[in-house]
Design an enzyme around this catalytic site. Sequence first.
Site, short mmCIF file in Angstrom:
data_model
loop_
_atom_site.label_atom_id
_atom_site.label_comp_id
_atom_site.label_asym_id
_atom_site.label_seq_id
_atom_site.Cartn_x
_atom_site.Cartn_y
_atom_site.Cartn_z
N GLY A 215 -1.46 4.02 -4.62
CA GLY A 215 -1.17 2.82 -5.40
C GLY A 215 -0.02 2.96 -6.38
CB SER B 272 -0.91 -0.01 1.25
OG SER B 272 -1.69 1.16 1.32
CB CYS B 273 1.96 3.81 -1.50
SG CYS B 273 1.11 3.73 -3.11
N GLY B 274 0.20 5.86 -0.94
CA GLY B 274 -0.78 6.94 -0.94
C GLY B 274 -1.91 6.67 -1.90
CD1 TRP C 89 -3.35 7.82 4.24
CD2 TRP C 89 -3.73 5.86 5.22
NE1 TRP C 89 -3.78 8.07 5.51
CE2 TRP C 89 -4.03 6.87 6.14
CE3 TRP C 89 -3.91 4.53 5.61
CZ2 TRP C 89 -4.48 6.62 7.43
CZ3 TRP C 89 -4.36 4.26 6.88
CH2 TRP C 89 -4.65 5.31 7.77
#
Length: 283
Positions: free
Chosen positions: A245, A241-243, A270
């Site tokens: 994708g 996961s990240c901000g 996120w």
Amino acid sequence: MSELLKIPSSLVSAHWLHTHMNASNLIVLDATLPKVTVKKIHEDQAKKQIPNARFFDIKNVFSDEKGQFPNTMLSSNDFEKQVQNLGINKDSCIVVYDDHGIYSSPRTWWSFKAMGFQNIGVLDGGLPGWKSEGFEVEDPDEKIYSQGNFEATSLKKMFVDKKAVLRSIYDSNKLLLDARSTGRFYGTAKEPREGVRSGHIPNSKSFPYAEVLSSEGLKSKEELQILYEGINPNSNEMIFSCGTGITACVLALAADVSGYSGMTIYDGSWTEWGSILDLPIEK
């Protein structure tokens, strides 16, 4: 008829690409996406590209315009159509890069993989690495390409949604890894998007994508294996996961180079999780 070019691995060097620039089935894609956490570069820094590169527009073309959150993956039908518009065929060999080095190009690599296409690799070091070798660049030029015959077959297992992530929180066989900075992970740094809470998914681990990068590109396979063995000693499946994708796919590329499989990307990442008030968070 010359033999069609095949990608030797998920990561290719500038020298490898330069050697094969005249291959009949080679397609070079520029998948540059501005960094949401970095201010826009000076306008006087004119855009350059690798010769004959085609722009893979993640934000405006290859994301679901009806999606609630940024950079949501297209349906297989829409992806196929847009890829065909770039003149890409079933037998094409694709090398994808970005202007930052390695940032948004792995998202394109992962997207093609998720659509059943395997003959694609990321250019290690991106445009900076290409230029550092003294290889030629050119000004971008809008072109219309002959329609390709690319076919997409969606492999749904390569992306997961918030429901799957919620189920995974307490599953010991699955490990959630967050590619954002440690400040954003622990809620000490403000989220760049309005309306998104600070913190992280419960039981996830912080693994900033910069940790898998060197000044030249991706760290060596041996260095990456040490990193992943340290952060993932037991889990069978990793969910990145990240901000939005994008940098989650940097971790996926590094894991692939390290020899891992069984990886998925949380597409909403996120921005989705932090926007939904009834989803649990930790700081």
